[in-house]
Every structure is written in C-alpha cells, then in structure tokens.
Enzyme design. Structure first.
Site, short mmCIF file in Angstrom:
data_model
loop_
_atom_site.label_atom_id
_atom_site.label_comp_id
_atom_site.label_asym_id
_atom_site.label_seq_id
_atom_site.Cartn_x
_atom_site.Cartn_y
_atom_site.Cartn_z
N ASP A 114 1.16 2.48 3.62
CA ASP A 114 0.34 3.66 3.39
C ASP A 114 1.22 4.91 3.38
O ASP A 114 0.79 5.99 3.81
CB ASP A 114 -0.77 3.78 4.45
CG ASP A 114 -1.82 4.80 4.03
OD1 ASP A 114 -1.85 5.20 2.85
OD2 ASP A 114 -2.61 5.22 4.90
N HIS B 243 -10.59 1.10 1.71
CA HIS B 243 -10.39 2.08 2.78
C HIS B 243 -11.61 1.92 3.68
O HIS B 243 -12.71 2.35 3.34
CB HIS B 243 -10.30 3.50 2.22
CG HIS B 243 -10.00 4.51 3.28
ND1 HIS B 243 -8.81 5.20 3.36
CD2 HIS B 243 -10.75 4.92 4.34
CE1 HIS B 243 -8.83 5.98 4.44
NE2 HIS B 243 -10.01 5.85 5.04
N HIS C 204 1.52 5.32 -1.75
CA HIS C 204 1.11 6.46 -2.60
C HIS C 204 2.36 7.07 -3.20
O HIS C 204 3.17 7.66 -2.48
CB HIS C 204 0.38 7.52 -1.77
CG HIS C 204 -0.86 7.00 -1.11
ND1 HIS C 204 -2.11 7.14 -1.68
CD2 HIS C 204 -1.04 6.32 0.05
CE1 HIS C 204 -3.00 6.56 -0.88
NE2 HIS C 204 -2.39 6.05 0.16
N HIS D 1 -4.76 -0.61 5.91
CA HIS D 1 -4.29 0.16 7.07
C HIS D 1 -5.21 0.06 8.28
O HIS D 1 -5.78 1.05 8.73
CB HIS D 1 -4.06 1.63 6.70
CG HIS D 1 -5.07 2.26 5.77
ND1 HIS D 1 -6.42 2.20 6.01
CD2 HIS D 1 -4.92 2.96 4.63
CE1 HIS D 1 -7.05 2.83 5.04
NE2 HIS D 1 -6.16 3.29 4.19
N LYS E 206 -9.36 -0.25 -5.91
CA LYS E 206 -9.39 0.40 -4.59
C LYS E 206 -10.70 1.13 -4.40
O LYS E 206 -11.15 1.84 -5.30
CB LYS E 206 -8.21 1.39 -4.50
CG LYS E 206 -8.16 2.20 -3.22
CD LYS E 206 -7.60 1.41 -2.06
CE LYS E 206 -7.75 2.14 -0.73
NZ LYS E 206 -6.65 3.05 -0.45
N HIS F 104 0.87 -1.20 0.00
CA HIS F 104 0.00 0.00 0.00
C HIS F 104 0.90 1.25 0.00
O HIS F 104 1.37 1.68 1.05
CB HIS F 104 -0.91 0.01 1.23
CG HIS F 104 -1.90 1.14 1.24
ND1 HIS F 104 -3.24 0.94 1.51
CD2 HIS F 104 -1.77 2.47 1.03
CE1 HIS F 104 -3.88 2.09 1.45
NE2 HIS F 104 -2.99 3.06 1.18
C1 NCD Z 1 -3.59 8.98 2.05
C2 NCD Z 1 -3.09 10.03 1.05
O1 NCD Z 1 -2.53 11.03 1.50
O2 NCD Z 1 -3.20 9.80 -0.14
N1 NCD Z 1 -3.69 9.58 3.34
C3 NCD Z 1 -3.76 8.97 4.53
O3 NCD Z 1 -3.99 9.66 5.53
N2 NCD Z 1 -3.58 7.70 4.68
C4 NCD Z 1 -4.88 8.40 1.59
C5 NCD Z 1 -5.31 7.19 2.35
O4 NCD Z 1 -4.77 6.09 2.14
O5 NCD Z 1 -6.18 7.30 3.21
ZN ZN Z 2 -3.38 5.00 1.53
#
Ligand code: NCD
Ligand code: ZN
Length: 339
Positions: A242, A132, A13, A170, A95, A11
């Site tokens: 995450d 999520h 970003h 998460h 997702k 996971h």
């Molecule tokens: C994530 C993001 O910033 O893209 N933020 C987070 O607080 N985890 C998005 C997500 O996975 O919820």
């Molecule tokens: Zn995330």
C-alpha cells in the site's frame, strides 16, 4: 547475506505525473511484479482512462517488471466496457473503494449492494476483487470500520457471489485475520507499516503524519495478530505495501492526506523483521509465493541476494516537483540488493 526470490508487491499506488516517475523507478529496483491501484485524481472508471494510464507508464518504461493493472469499480463502468477490457487483457483485477473511505475515493461506491451487475461480471469472468474493507457510515468509529465491514459488507458479497476471488487489502485487525483464515476464496495483503507500527508509535507521543493512512494503524494487540499471520507463512497472507506517496505539503498540513510511502525501504524492513524473528525461511512465502499463489500466477524462481549495509544513514526524503516525498523506514538498517 539473505537470498530470496525477487519480491512481488500486490498493492502499490504509483500515481501520475512527477510522482509516477519516482515511484515507478523505485519499484523497478525491488520487485519482479506489482499490482497497481486505480485511484488516480481522475480514477480509472473506463477503458479510455485505463489506456491513457497504461501509455503513461509505458512511456517511462518498465521492461523488467510485470505490472498488473486494476480498475476502479463504480456505477460509471458500463458492464460491457468492463468485460471487454478484461477480455482484452487491459487489466488484472477490480478494486472497490467505499465512497470517501480514503485518498481519491470520492467516486467510490456508496452502497455496494447496487453493484450486483458488476459483481456478476467479475464472477463470470473470474476477475479478482480487491477490497478496501472499511465502512463509511458517519458514526462508525474510524478504528472500528474494518471490523464492522467484515460482517456488514464482506459477508454479503461472499454470500451472494461465492465464486469471486477476493483480496481483503491492507488488513489491520485480528478480526480481519480471523475472517480470512475462516473463509473460502479470500486472501489478504498486509503492509509493512501495519506490521511494524501501532497506535503508540503513530500517536502515543507526538502525532506522526507520515504514519497516517487508511485503514488507521491499530493497537499493539492487533499488530501482534498481523505479525503472527505474516510470520506463520499461511498462504492466505501476503505482501501488499500500500505504498502511497504524497508530496510533503499534502502530508504536513492542517488536513493531512492518508498514505505511507514505503517502496524504498519496504523489502529492507521486512528482511530485518523476519530475520529478527528467526523466520527468514518464511520470507519468500510472504514476499512472493503466497501472493502469486493466491492469484494463480507463475513467477521467476531465481534467487537474489541482499547484504546489510554497515553504518547506514537513513535519508528520509526524496526531492520531487519542488517538494519532497517522505520515505517510511522503521529500522535504522538497510539491506542492499547485490548487483
Ligand atoms: C491510499 C492513497 O493515498 O492512495 N492511502 C492510504 O492511506 N492507504 C489509498 C488507500 O489505499 O487507502
Ligand atoms: Zn492502497
């Protein structure tokens, strides 16, 4: 010295533009495989956006690492385009973001019951569903949203589409740990910051924007349940960082964005955590065996070694786009990969 398989992070970003450069290069240093999230500023809601994102990543280069793409489920995905893209190997998993639950989720799903056609495609093609898991009703307490989601939404999905392989992303509560243990066809990712922090470190003294993320970090008792799940080696629980970088002007602001950037020190923190609990033997399960097993993926079993750096000085930020990205690091320790 610690010897482990090269980790997988299920996971991540990576973002776009200048942040993409940083985050991708950081991930290349640590992981053999990553599953990347689709909540771009213009989220991945059709094959055109998906192809464009794939090209951006290819241009930077990512030879040694396996990158698995996800797409962003909402009503805009035409069923046909979704199915074709999957059958053409353009993405690995779908997702689901509840609308406005987190960063870049305004195009998310208001009522999951309206996505039945999409869920049918997932089930028919064995496409994994990453969730999520938080509710979005305006009066649901932000600390309770994950727990409410389990009975209100997740049970509905599993009852109606029992063959979809689900990853509850998460997780932050004992309730989620118990749900995942007790139900079939579901596994869960756990982040390093939800393992190592709790409401005391996040807001018990001074409020720490760098620990603000969704789902919110929970209390010590929930944290202990997550730690127990990760340290148990149970195949249903595995690493998904995450890691979610934001420029510091977006974090240290009157409206702080949710997201913790943990890619740089994540593995190091996990080595320290598992070793301080005398559970280094279980680390491979959490970092590679369980996640790849959940997704029925093969992975490289060559061991790599890390050694602990003496006199480590934590550098908390990296320059990016005339601003900074703030790194998460719990321990004042660093384990360096032996080249
Ligand atoms: C994530 C993001 O910033 O893209 N933020 C987070 O607080 N985890 C998005 C997500 O996975 O919820
Ligand atoms: Zn995330």
């Amino acid at each position: 010295m610690v010897s482990i398989f090269r980790p997988s992070d299920f996971h991540v970003h990576l973002r776009e533009g200048p942040i993409l450069n940083h985050s991708l290069n950081e991930n290349l240093k640590h992981f053999q495989r990553i599953l990347i999230m689709p909540n771009l500023s213009n989220p991945i809601t059709n094959s055109k956006i998906l192809l464009n994102y794939r090209n951006q990543i290819e241009e930077i280069g990512s030879n040694q690492m396996d990158i698995l793409f996800t797409v962003y489920l909402n009503d805009d995905w035409s069923i046909k385009d979704l199915e074709n893209s999957y059958q053409n190997n353009l993405f690995f998993a779908a997702k689901l973001y509840p609308k406005n639950a987190t960063t870049n989720s305004t195009s998310g799903v208001g009522d999951i019951r309206k996505l039945s056609k999409h869920f049918e495609i997932l089930e028919k093609n064995s496409i994994p569903l990453c969730l999520h898991g938080e509710t979005i009703a305006p009066f649901d307490d932000p600390f309770e949203r994950e727990k409410i989601f389990l009975n209100k939404e997740l049970v509905w999905i599993q009852n109606n589409f029992p063959n979809i392989k689900i990853t509850l992303e998460h997780i932050t509560t004992k309730d989620a740990v118990d749900y995942v243990k007790e139900n079939k066809n579901i596994g869960a990712t756990i982040t390093v910051h939800h393992l190592l922090e709790n409401t005391n470190s996040f807001l018990g003294d001074l409020l720490k924007p760098e620990l603000f993320c969704k789902p919110l970090i929970k209390n010590r008792s929930h944290q202990l349940s997550l730690q127990k799940a990760a340290l148990s080696g149970n195949k249903k629980f595995f690493f998904g960082s995450d890691s979610a970088p934001h420029l510091s002007k977006k974090k240290f602001n009157s409206q702080c964005c949710a997201g913790v950037y943990s890619s740089k020190y994540g593995v190091s923190n996990l080595i320290e955590f598992f070793s301080s609990n005398n559970k280094l033997k279980v680390l491979d399960k959490f970092l590679s065996i369980n996640g790849n097993g959940h997704y029925s993926l093969d992975f490289n079993k060559k061991k790599i070694t890390y050694k602990k750096i003496k006199n480590f000085k934590f550098v908390s930020k990296t320059r990016c786009n005339q601003d900074y990205l703030i790194h998460y690091n719990h321990y004042n320790a660093f384990w360096l990969l032996n080249k």
